[in-house]
Enzyme design. Structure first.
Site, PDB file in Angstrom:
ATOM      1  N   ARG A 215      15.879  80.647  33.652  1.00 39.36           N
ATOM      2  CA  ARG A 215      15.614  82.076  33.764  1.00 39.36           C
ATOM      3  C   ARG A 215      15.929  82.535  35.180  1.00 39.36           C
ATOM      4  O   ARG A 215      16.178  81.731  36.065  1.00 39.36           O
ATOM      5  CB  ARG A 215      14.154  82.375  33.401  1.00 39.36           C
ATOM      6  CG  ARG A 215      13.227  81.357  34.032  1.00 39.36           C
ATOM      7  CD  ARG A 215      11.957  81.872  34.504  1.00 39.36           C
ATOM      8  NE  ARG A 215      12.082  82.980  35.407  1.00 39.36           N
ATOM      9  CZ  ARG A 215      12.366  82.868  36.710  1.00 39.36           C
ATOM     10  NH1 ARG A 215      12.586  81.678  37.282  1.00 39.36           N
ATOM     11  NH2 ARG A 215      12.452  83.933  37.481  1.00 39.36           N
ATOM     12  N   GLY A 216      15.879  83.859  35.373  1.00 37.40           N
ATOM     13  CA  GLY A 216      16.303  84.419  36.649  1.00 37.40           C
ATOM     14  C   GLY A 216      17.774  84.781  36.513  1.00 37.40           C
ATOM     15  O   GLY A 216      18.558  83.998  35.961  1.00 37.40           O
TER      16      GLY A 216
ATOM     17  N   ASP B 142      17.557  92.042  38.469  1.00 39.16           N
ATOM     18  CA  ASP B 142      18.379  91.621  37.323  1.00 39.16           C
ATOM     19  C   ASP B 142      19.639  92.456  37.193  1.00 39.16           C
ATOM     20  O   ASP B 142      20.613  92.035  36.579  1.00 39.16           O
ATOM     21  CB  ASP B 142      17.555  91.682  36.036  1.00 39.16           C
ATOM     22  CG  ASP B 142      16.496  90.605  36.064  1.00 39.16           C
ATOM     23  OD1 ASP B 142      15.432  90.842  36.670  1.00 39.16           O
ATOM     24  OD2 ASP B 142      16.764  89.508  35.549  1.00 39.16           O
TER      25      ASP B 142
ATOM     26  N   ARG C 273      20.020  87.344  26.210  1.00 37.89           N
ATOM     27  CA  ARG C 273      19.168  88.256  26.998  1.00 37.89           C
ATOM     28  C   ARG C 273      20.030  89.422  27.503  1.00 37.89           C
ATOM     29  O   ARG C 273      21.114  89.187  28.040  1.00 37.89           O
ATOM     30  CB  ARG C 273      18.516  87.533  28.193  1.00 37.89           C
ATOM     31  CG  ARG C 273      17.558  86.410  27.786  1.00 37.89           C
ATOM     32  CD  ARG C 273      16.721  85.942  28.957  1.00 37.89           C
ATOM     33  NE  ARG C 273      15.619  86.866  29.225  1.00 37.89           N
ATOM     34  CZ  ARG C 273      14.836  86.773  30.309  1.00 37.89           C
ATOM     35  NH1 ARG C 273      15.048  85.833  31.208  1.00 37.89           N
ATOM     36  NH2 ARG C 273      13.845  87.637  30.491  1.00 37.89           N
TER      37      ARG C 273
ATOM     38  N   ASN D 175      14.151  95.037  37.536  1.00 37.95           N
ATOM     39  CA  ASN D 175      13.548  93.730  37.856  1.00 37.95           C
ATOM     40  C   ASN D 175      12.325  93.545  36.960  1.00 37.95           C
ATOM     41  O   ASN D 175      11.978  94.417  36.155  1.00 37.95           O
ATOM     42  CB  ASN D 175      13.173  93.656  39.346  1.00 37.95           C
ATOM     43  CG  ASN D 175      12.843  92.234  39.770  1.00 37.95           C
ATOM     44  OD1 ASN D 175      13.569  91.293  39.445  1.00 37.95           O
ATOM     45  ND2 ASN D 175      11.749  92.034  40.474  1.00 37.95           N
ATOM     46  N   LYS D 176      11.697  92.402  37.095  1.00 37.38           N
ATOM     47  CA  LYS D 176      10.549  92.037  36.259  1.00 37.38           C
ATOM     48  C   LYS D 176       9.551  93.179  36.124  1.00 37.38           C
ATOM     49  O   LYS D 176       9.252  93.865  37.098  1.00 37.38           O
ATOM     50  CB  LYS D 176       9.887  90.792  36.873  1.00 37.38           C
ATOM     51  CG  LYS D 176       8.670  90.249  36.146  1.00 37.38           C
ATOM     52  CD  LYS D 176       8.913  89.991  34.669  1.00 37.38           C
ATOM     53  CE  LYS D 176      10.108  89.110  34.406  1.00 37.38           C
ATOM     54  NZ  LYS D 176      10.561  89.166  32.989  1.00 37.38           N
TER      55      LYS D 176
END
Ligand code: MRU
Length: 355
Positions: free
Chosen positions: A53-54, A244, A96, A254-255
């Site tokens: 992830r990331g 992201d 994703r 982003n998150k």
């Protein structure tokens, strides 16, 4: 003191003896498990489940995933091989949607194969493989440069808040948001990091605190709802997060929870920085409103670990990312230097600049 670039530690992604190895990040910090990826379906699943992830890391994993997915097809002629390569790139891309690095890396590998003069499946697989290795090594260099371009922002005694994990686990090495931190630590600057837990999947408490602690950086975990209080006590001097996707106007995905941190930072007069390699800047996406936000399963919200924490049948929303408006961003630390407003102009300049 651990050095930046210490290669003795387990890495998020490795290609060893013709095998793709991924560190299963869902098992951290309790177990360190590395999984060999045997099929393209397994790679898709590892990306979907956040074993890898990331943003940069899923780009690299996707590129290697094409090698895994095409290595049984060396008997195909050029046309058929390229057709299948495109199909498989589209398949991996569906894992994703938000981080642009996945589609960026897949497009880059497919384009390289198409542009090459390779005439056979075996030769084309070699091109695919070489491009995946190139993307992997390049990512390491990009992160290192982000570190160099951001390190002077961290002054002795600073408290630095970060959200989610934009660390070495999310990249090939060094991380993006953490690269300036690792470098400052290596230079002997004494500073403290506060790592937001990052509900619902806890990348901050499970991953960021794990890797910073392992490197000897002074790190404290807080739950997401503690950030305002910690800021109000004067403990935070700057925020650095990863991203992201950066849209052409400087809006930053982003998150989930990042936008809240940015709003708090503005309230308390704390600079809010975003660390981003050029591979995460997407000039084809005009604004944050054009970014697809991944919605994930209800169980991530209704359960804490294996225990149910919300009633059966409850309505749930689980957007995995949010978009921070560009006006809340003090600066974007890229591998090519710091970018500040006006983002629409300055991002173009940096994006087309030579690395
Ligand atoms: O859902 P995740 O864990 O893949 O989300 C990761 C993030 O939001 C990171 O901050 C971002 O990808 C940057 S990683 C250098």
């Amino acid at each position: 003191m651990p050095q930046v670039g210490d290669t003795s530690r387990v890495k998020s992604i490795e290609w060893i003896d013709e095998e793709l190895l991924l560190l299963d990040q869902t098992q951290l910090p309790v177990d360190v498990v590395v999984e060999k990826q045997e099929t393209i379906e397994q790679v898709w699943d590892s990306i979907k489940q956040l074993k890898v992830r990331g943003a940069p890391a899923i780009g690299v994993a996707g590129a290697y995933g094409l090698v895994v997915g095409m290595r049984g097809d060396t008997g195909l002629d050029r046309e058929k091989f390229l057709e299948k390569l495109q199909e498989r790139a589209d398949y991996l891309d569906s894992a994703r949607p938000t981080a642009v690095n996945l589609s960026w890396a897949l497009k880059r590998v497919v384009a390289k194969a198409k542009q090459s003069a390779a005439g056979t499946g075996t030769e084309l697989l070699q091109v695919v493989h070489e491009e995946a290795i190139e993307i992997h090594h390049e990512d390491e260099q990009l992160c290192k440069r982000i570190g160099e371009n951001g390190v002077d922002l961290i002054k002795p005694g600073f408290g630095v808040l970060t959200h989610c994990n934009a660390g070495r686990l999310a990249t090939s090495e060094y991380g993006t948001a953490t690269a300036p931190m690792y470098l400052a630590h290596e230079r002997g600057v004494a500073f403290r990091v506060y790592s937001d837990e990052s509900r619902p999947l806890l990348q901050g408490s499970r991953l960021t605190s794990w890797e910073l602690q392992e490197a000897g950086v002074d790190v404290t975990v807080i739950t997401d709802n503690m950030a305002a209080h910690i800021m109000s006590q004067g403990l935070i001097d700057m925020v650095i997060v990863g991203t992201d996707r950066v849209a052409a106007n400087g809006d930053v995905a982003n998150k989930i929870g990042t936008m809240g941190v940015a709003i708090l930072a503005k309230h308390f007069g704390i600079p809010f920085y975003v660390a981003s390699p050029f591979s995460t800047i997407d000039l084809d996406t005009q604004t944050g409103a054009d970014i697809t936000i991944e919605e994930r399963g209800d169980d991530e919200v209704t359960h804490f670990g294996l225990r149910r924490t919300a009633p059966e049948g409850i309505k749930v929303r689980n957007p995995a990312f949010d978009v921070t408006p560009n006006e809340l961003v003090t600066g974007i630390i890229t591998d090519r230097g710091m970018v500040q407003a006006p983002y629409s102009e300055n991002l173009k300049d940096i994006f087309y600049a030579k690395a």
